[in-house]
Enzyme design. Structure first.
Site, PDB file in Angstrom:
ATOM      1  N   GLY A 190       0.784  -1.231   0.000  1.00  0.00           N
ATOM      2  CA  GLY A 190       0.000   0.000   0.000  1.00  0.00           C
ATOM      3  C   GLY A 190       0.812   1.274   0.000  1.00  0.00           C
ATOM      4  N   GLU A 409     -11.114   3.871  31.026  1.00  0.00           N
ATOM      5  CA  GLU A 409     -10.609   4.776  29.999  1.00  0.00           C
ATOM      6  C   GLU A 409      -9.984   6.028  30.615  1.00  0.00           C
ATOM      7  OE1 GLU A 409     -10.212   3.592  27.236  1.00  0.00           O
ATOM      8  OE2 GLU A 409     -11.631   1.926  27.315  1.00  0.00           O
TER       9      GLU A 409
HETATM   10  P1  ADP Z   1       1.409  -1.311  -3.498  1.00  0.00           P
HETATM   11  O1  ADP Z   1       1.526  -1.743  -4.890  1.00  0.00           O
HETATM   12  O2  ADP Z   1       2.654  -0.677  -2.952  1.00  0.00           O
HETATM   13  O3  ADP Z   1       0.882  -2.334  -2.555  1.00  0.00           O
HETATM   14  P2  ADP Z   1      -0.501   0.474  -4.646  1.00  0.00           P
HETATM   15  O4  ADP Z   1       0.370   1.161  -5.611  1.00  0.00           O
HETATM   16  O5  ADP Z   1      -1.381  -0.574  -5.184  1.00  0.00           O
HETATM   17  O6  ADP Z   1       0.342  -0.118  -3.443  1.00  0.00           O
HETATM   18  O7  ADP Z   1      -1.340   1.581  -3.877  1.00  0.00           O
HETATM   19  C1  ADP Z   1      -2.685   1.397  -3.577  1.00  0.00           C
HETATM   20  C2  ADP Z   1      -3.409   2.729  -3.570  1.00  0.00           C
HETATM   21  O8  ADP Z   1      -2.973   3.540  -2.486  1.00  0.00           O
HETATM   22  C3  ADP Z   1      -3.137   3.561  -4.789  1.00  0.00           C
HETATM   23  O9  ADP Z   1      -4.012   3.236  -5.815  1.00  0.00           O
HETATM   24  C4  ADP Z   1      -3.353   4.974  -4.289  1.00  0.00           C
HETATM   25  O10 ADP Z   1      -4.701   5.318  -4.341  1.00  0.00           O
HETATM   26  C5  ADP Z   1      -2.956   4.899  -2.846  1.00  0.00           C
HETATM   27  N1  ADP Z   1      -1.585   5.408  -2.643  1.00  0.00           N
HETATM   28  C6  ADP Z   1      -0.550   4.722  -2.117  1.00  0.00           C
HETATM   29  N2  ADP Z   1       0.543   5.482  -2.029  1.00  0.00           N
HETATM   30  C7  ADP Z   1       0.213   6.677  -2.526  1.00  0.00           C
HETATM   31  C8  ADP Z   1       0.929   7.910  -2.711  1.00  0.00           C
HETATM   32  N3  ADP Z   1       2.211   8.044  -2.368  1.00  0.00           N
HETATM   33  N4  ADP Z   1       0.257   8.949  -3.257  1.00  0.00           N
HETATM   34  C9  ADP Z   1      -1.030   8.834  -3.602  1.00  0.00           C
HETATM   35  N5  ADP Z   1      -1.750   7.720  -3.461  1.00  0.00           N
HETATM   36  C10 ADP Z   1      -1.165   6.646  -2.919  1.00  0.00           C
HETATM   37 ZN    ZN Z   2      -7.806  -0.261  28.086  1.00  0.00          ZN
END
Ligand code: ADP
Ligand code: ZN
Ligand code: MG
Length: 590
Positions: A190, A409
């Protein structure tokens, strides 16, 4: 379809020509009237054909032992016979009964064969019409650019060179520099690796061949290798271009550390290695690959001339998260006063994908509430939903339970507030959540932290212990509500001892190895059984001390604890600011 057509057309046609029942007396009557044309005398029935008003009809009637029938028919000059076999009917029957099923099976057979041929491809058999499934993505308006990838400046910088090379290879040739052949994007899930690869293709404005590692894994041995060959053949034809292999660890796993080798995967990997050596550096094909498990990759893949460049894509920092937030908020309608900084601080440790998801959740929430603009509040609420689950609307807590949760809490919050080196409290709530949490305290750091001191870690552990400590101090009884706190505290103490060398007993000794850097796998103890026993004892000792510490703080501030718990019991949610105000007030009066 065949059966459908059969029922729709042929059956009604046959039915039209149906034979109607008639009585014997009607039969005799028809003969007398002279409208009978043909008679067929079967073994136990009589079928006869009548021509009435230019219309031909068939009737049947039962056979009666009637010796006068033959002479009667002769008299009336009617054509009669033992059987009038309808030849065409018989043929149709045979056709339908045998021909159609055979036809169906032949068709199915052909379909299966075609499928097989597609899969076999050109694995030596050279079957025509079998081609690989490599898709060409022509650069179009919709491709991503670097503007879509927020943060990740270091990665962008290294990749700019690749783009520059694709656009102006002459510049490099002049000096005698060879192009980078392979670039490996590594980082946790991600963080935008796939996105970044697309952006590179978009920036360079060259064709982009994307394929996922798992697509090479095929049922037929040798097919994966053939696919690699096809991919590179196509790429060379379209040079300059970018080939992107996502999740390359699927095929690039080290070849010798696995029990039970996988021939197919090894062949595919070998083919990839050969292909990467095969084309010359200046042909203009750059291979990008992404993985979140670089440690399992075969060393041969990483040697110079193959994926010799590694571009790390780390989890975004505070600034990065703020930028990602802005990129994704571009697509939604927002109120003017979004507090980007607050949201970025609240999402410490989140990946780009998670931030993107939070924005989407907030937008959905806005629609659900029939509003038109996403506000900061929506974003905060969706972060809470992601952390703790949605609010449970009709959870039933008894009075006593609610009181215990309130004290629990406030216990956390009070201990956090009384420590000097602890993150400020952002929010306290005792609204039950779908995740099972009965309440929680959210602490948000003022700014991004790269280093955590030993004091801060011990403080954190004391805060985690404070929930149960409050229960014990106030009610003299403990509950199951602290299980999640216990889990977190224990793992934190373990990390302190085994990875950060923060215990007096062991000092700077590494006692556990991380199994997978980017996927956050559990650390594995790598010490002797005796040591691991001592680690357990040390964990118990540190947690017990932190618990006593928390109890001491709560006992010292018992009045404030009671006041705040009563207030939380009434209000159910206290914002951090208000909490600090009440705290300051009660302090001055005390
Ligand atoms: P990975 O391949 O590293 O697991 P992805 O490229 O599939 O991650 O990213 C998933 C989504 O997360 C992207 O489609 C985008 O929407 C969001 N995302 C992740 N990093 C960024 C970034 N640096 N800027 C903007 N969006 C991002
Ligand atoms: Zn607790
Ligand atoms: Mg990906």
């Amino acid at each position: 379809m065949v059966i459908f057509l059969f029922n729709l057309i042929i059956v009604p046609w046959l039915a039209q020509r149906q034979i109607k029942d008639a009585s014997y007396s009607k039969f005799l009557n028809d003969i007398d009237q002279g409208i009978v044309e043909k008679v067929q005398l079967d073994e136990n029935q009589i079928v006869y054909q009548v021509k009435e008003d230019e219309e031909v009809k068939l009737f049947q009637t039962g056979k009666i032992d009637d010796p006068t029938l033959v002479s009667r028919l002769e008299e009336a000059d009617i054509n009669f016979a033992g059987t009038i076999q309808e030849q065409p009917n018989f043929l149709i029957q045979i056709l339908l009964g045998y021909g159609v099923p055979i036809l169906i099976f032949v068709l199915i057979g052909r379909m299966v064969r075609r499928n097989m041929m597609n899969r076999l491809g050109d694995s030596g058999l050279n079957i025509p019409g079998a081609q690989g499934a490599v898709t060409v993505y022509e650069p179009d308006e919709d491709t991503k650019t670097f503007a879509d990838v927020a943060g990740q400046e270091e990665a962008k910088e290294s990749l700019t060179e690749v783009i520059d090379f694709l656009n102006q290879p002459e510049k490099y040739e002049k000096v005698g520099a060879r192009s980078p052949k392979g670039v490996l994007l590594v980082g946790p899930p991600g963080t935008g690796k796939t996105l970044m690869a697309k952006a590179v293709a978009g920036e360079a404005n060259v064709p982009f061949f994307a394929i996922s590692g798992s697509e090479f894994v095929e049922m037929f041995v040798g097919r994966g290798a053939a696919k690699v060959r096809e991919l590179f053949e196509q790429a060379e034809k379209h040079a300059p271009c970018i080939v992107f292999i996502d999740e390359i660890d699927t095929i690039g796993k080290s070849r010798d550390n696995q029990m039970g080798s996988n021939d197919e995967r090894e062949q595919t990997l070998n083919q990839l290695l050969t292909e990467m050596d095969g084309f010359e550096g200046n042909q203009g094909v750059v291979i990008l690959a992404a993985t979140n498990r670089p440690e399992v990759l075969d060393p041969a893949l990483l040697r110079p001339g193959r994926f010799d460049r590694q571009v790390p894509m780390e989890l975004p920092d505070l600034k990065g998260r703020e930028d990602i937030l802005k990129v994704h908020l571009r697509d939604v309608v927002t109120a003017e006063d979004i507090d980007h900084n607050l949201i970025a601080r609240m999402t410490s440790g989140a990946s780009g994908a998670q931030v993107a998801n939070i924005v989407n959740e907030a937008a959905i929430r806005t629609v659900r509430d029939n509003r038109e603009k996403v506000t900061t509040e929506d974003l905060v609420a969706s972060i809470e939903t992601v952390i703790a689950g949605a609010e449970k609307k009709n959870a039933i807590l008894s009075d006593q339970e609610k009181k215990i949760v309130a004290y629990h809490e406030i216990g956390h919050a009070l201990v956090a507030a009384k420590q000097t080196e602890s993150a400020p409290v952002q929010k306290i709530t005792i609204v039950p959540r779908t995740s099972g949490a009965l309440g929680y305290v959210m602490q948000v750091e003022e700014d991004e932290r790269s280093l955590v001191s030993k004091t801060e870690m011990l403080n954190q552990i004391a805060v985690l212990c404070a929930g149960r400590a409050a229960e014990e101090v106030v009610f003299g009884e403990i509950t199951t509500g602290a299980s999640n706190d216990i889990e977190k505290a224990t793992s934190l103490v373990r990390q302190m001892i085994t990875q950060y060398g923060m215990s007096d007993k062991f000092g700077m000794v590494n006692l556990a190895g991380q199994s997978s850097q980017y996927l956050g796998g559990e650390a594995q103890l790598n010490c002797s059984n005796e040591t691991s026993h001592l680690v357990d004892l040390e964990v118990q000792k540190i947690i017990a001390e932190a618990f006593e510490d928390a109890k001491r703080i709560l006992n010292e501030n018992r009045e404030q604890l009671d006041d705040l718990a009563a207030y939380l019991y009434e209000e159910e949610t206290i914002p951090g600011k208000q909490f600090m105000e009440i705290l300051a007030e009660t302090e001055s009066t005390a």
